[in-house]
Enzyme design. Structure first.
Site, mmCIF file in Angstrom:
data_model
loop_
_atom_site.group_PDB
_atom_site.id
_atom_site.type_symbol
_atom_site.label_atom_id
_atom_site.label_comp_id
_atom_site.label_asym_id
_atom_site.label_seq_id
_atom_site.Cartn_x
_atom_site.Cartn_y
_atom_site.Cartn_z
ATOM 1 C CD GLU A 197 47.940 40.172 51.372
ATOM 2 O OE1 GLU A 197 46.929 40.358 52.071
ATOM 3 O OE2 GLU A 197 48.267 40.945 50.457
ATOM 4 C CD GLU A 384 46.883 39.474 46.537
ATOM 5 O OE1 GLU A 384 46.586 40.579 47.017
ATOM 6 O OE2 GLU A 384 46.675 38.401 47.121
HETATM 7 P P1 P53 Z 1 41.153 44.799 48.942
HETATM 8 C C1 P53 Z 1 44.996 44.692 53.095
HETATM 9 C C2 P53 Z 1 46.219 45.198 52.747
HETATM 10 C C3 P53 Z 1 46.953 44.622 51.734
HETATM 11 C C4 P53 Z 1 46.464 43.530 51.083
HETATM 12 O O1 P53 Z 1 42.659 44.270 48.930
HETATM 13 C C5 P53 Z 1 45.265 43.028 51.446
HETATM 14 C C6 P53 Z 1 44.510 43.605 52.446
HETATM 15 C C7 P53 Z 1 43.191 43.074 52.845
HETATM 16 O O2 P53 Z 1 42.228 43.943 52.382
HETATM 17 O O3 P53 Z 1 44.771 41.949 50.902
HETATM 18 C C8 P53 Z 1 45.238 41.464 49.688
HETATM 19 O O4 P53 Z 1 40.328 43.690 48.435
HETATM 20 C C9 P53 Z 1 44.631 40.111 49.638
HETATM 21 C C10 P53 Z 1 43.447 40.031 48.744
HETATM 22 C C11 P53 Z 1 42.775 41.382 48.663
HETATM 23 C C12 P53 Z 1 43.741 42.338 47.994
HETATM 24 O O5 P53 Z 1 44.935 42.427 48.741
HETATM 25 O O6 P53 Z 1 40.897 45.140 50.347
HETATM 26 O O7 P53 Z 1 45.520 39.063 49.433
HETATM 27 O O8 P53 Z 1 42.615 39.009 49.234
HETATM 28 O O9 P53 Z 1 41.572 41.360 48.003
HETATM 29 C C13 P53 Z 1 43.200 43.735 47.768
HETATM 30 O O10 P53 Z 1 41.148 45.980 48.041
#
Ligand code: P53
Length: 488
Positions: A197, A384
């Protein structure tokens, strides 16, 4: 038609949220090791030591005062230290992934396991040996590792001593790190991503930079673009079969109305939040709108004479992206907003939101795939996607996460349409946090994504026991049918 033969089905994780073993095997500290837990109402904090020796903490997105450094306070709980302990459970976990039918598994290498300070010439053998064991275990089950080289962490030494990615030297340290892992794992790992990201990085945690202003951030990003492009070229020399991708958080947005002002607002938002990063890494040069913005804002990027050539010759092989939700752009100043992920976004009247306020938009995944495909014609990987939700363990131990099954099924159905109806080339799908891990955003365990439950709470209490959720058997069936059977 449907999903192609050999489609990569798996799940995704990251070292700072999953691996643990933070002080074992000669590993050095990373910036992610000094960030506290938190929750929806209490943001995560960074413990710091001021120039005069005082210990204090700041909000994760704040700037560090001059001379301050990240500091590990023995009395504070840091979720990355144990996380959900992949370090000691990798055999058990990979076995469970294999049971679900995974033929791929996305994980990240912890940079400081390989280079504890970041500036060493020689890698730490114990760290390399750990990932050998992990990859060998994956390969013994025919699971293809998909490796993120750097996922939301920077060696703490590089951050504190050099101000992280703002310093040009960090490019060479990163490339040296890539050289070590590319050579060591050249017959074990084929799929790589240079930075997780890249469009969401800022500040101490993810860039290792004290300051957070545009000048600092864009200079640091320039160094990362160059480092990534060098890594792509180096990787292809070490093994021409490597597929080296970028990774972007695909912040999809829609203009609120057909008002042209909303449309332009949306174009600006899209460029700022995502397209700029993809344009540089997929096309190999800075887009005109960003150069115009730099000019307008007086941002000056210091470049070496050969940087443009490196960028041009180091474009990526594929685009890995995360997709969780969409947002709405508006030119109205009085709009009502929701928490929707990175930025506060305008509420959509068409979409429901998750418990954490992220709008749920499966069709948006197909739209995102189309936008990326139309713009770059590069293969895509959804690395993801998923629903962060509270799970309840029933008296009999079962966890009935129907809400997660619904979310995943709806998104997989849209990916299938995009393959069948739009002709998008999609290589794989690795939903986030296939096994429960620490939330990056909030630092809590309560926000779970997994098909495998891990007994651990927000403060690190729990026996780390793994158990299957209802989604485990469901996803197994999906994979077995190569995405044809999405029924509950
Ligand atoms: P969490 C923010 C917005 C979009 C993706 O997020 C993000 C984040 C950071 O929070 O992160 C990605 O755990 C990232 C992962 C993360 C996952 O999305 O906040 O690549 O490390 O855990 C989900 O719910």
């Amino acid at each position: 038609m449907g999903f192609p033969q050999g489609f990569l089905w798996g799940g995704a994780t990251a070292a700072n949220q999953y691996e643990g073993g933070y002080n074992e095997g000669g590993r050095g500290l990373a910036t992610s090791d000094v960030i506290t837990d938190g929750n929806m109402n209490t943001p995560r904090r960074i413990t710091i030591k001021l120039k005069d020796g005082t210990l204090t903490s700041i909000n994760r997105f704040e700037e560090l005062p001059d001379g301050a450094v990240g500091y590990l306070d023995p009395d504070t709980y840091y979720p990355s230290h144990v996380a959900t302990d992949f370090y000691h459970h990798y055999e058990e976990d990979i076995k469970l992934f294999a049971e679900m039918g995974f033929n791929s598994f996305r994980m990240s290498i912890s940079w400081t396991r390989i280079f504890p300070r970041g500036d060493e010439e020689q890698p730490n053998e114990e760290g390399l040996a750990f990932y050998d064991k992990v990859f060998d275990t994956c390969l013994s089950y025919n699971i293809e590792p998909i490796v993120t080289i750097c996922h939301f962490d920077v060696p703490k030494f590089l951050a504190d001593e050099m101000d992280g990615w703002s310093d040009r030297r960090v490019v060479d340290y990163y490339v040296n790190y890539c050289d070590a892992i590319f050579k060591r794992y050249k017959n074990k790992v084929k799929y790589w991503m240079t930075f997780n990201e890249i469009n969401l990085l800022n500040g101490y945690t993810t860039l290792g930079c004290r300051k957070t202003d545009d000048q600092t951030r864009y200079q640091a990003l320039h160094h990362m673009f160059v480092a990534s492009a060098q890594a792509v070229q180096l990787g292809h020399v070490i093994n021409p079969d490597f597929e080296i991708g970028m990774m972007v958080a695909y912040i999809l947005s829609y203009p609120e109305t057909c008002n042209p002002a909303d449309q332009q607002e949306d174009i600006d938002a899209a460029r700022n939040l995502k397209h700029f990063f993809c344009d540089v890494q997929c096309r190999g040069y800075y887009p005109s709108y960003k150069l115009a913005e730099f000019e307008r804002k007086g941002i000056v990027i210091k470049k070496e004479p050969y940087d443009d050539e490196i960028l041009f010759n180091g474009t990526v092989d594929y685009i890995g992206f995360s997709y969780y939700n969409s947002g709405v752009s508006t030119s109205r100043k009085d709009a009502e907003t929701t928490d929707g992920n990175v930025a506060r976004v305008v509420k959509s009247k068409y979409l429901k939101e998750s418990e954490w306020g992220w709008p749920i938009d499966p069709m948006g995944l197909r739209i995102a795939m189309n936008q990326l495909w139309d713009r770059y014609q590069l293969p895509l990987m959804v690395v993801e996607n998923g629903l962060g939700a509270k799970d309840t363990v029933e008296a009999d131990g079962s966890i009935n996460d129907d809400y997660r099954i619904d979310y995943l099924a709806d998104h997989i159905a849209e990916m299938k349409k995009s393959i069948e109806l739009d002709g998008v080339e999609l290589w794989g799908y690795t939903p986030w946090g296939c096994i429960d891990l620490v939330s990056a955003g909030t630092g809590e365990m309560t926000k779970r994504y997994g098909m495998i439950y891990v007994d651990m709470d927000d403060k690190g209490n729990g026996n780390l026991k793994r158990s299957k959720k209802k989604s485990f058997d469901w996803y197994k069936k999906v994979i077995l049918s190569n995405g044809e059977d999405l029924s509950k």
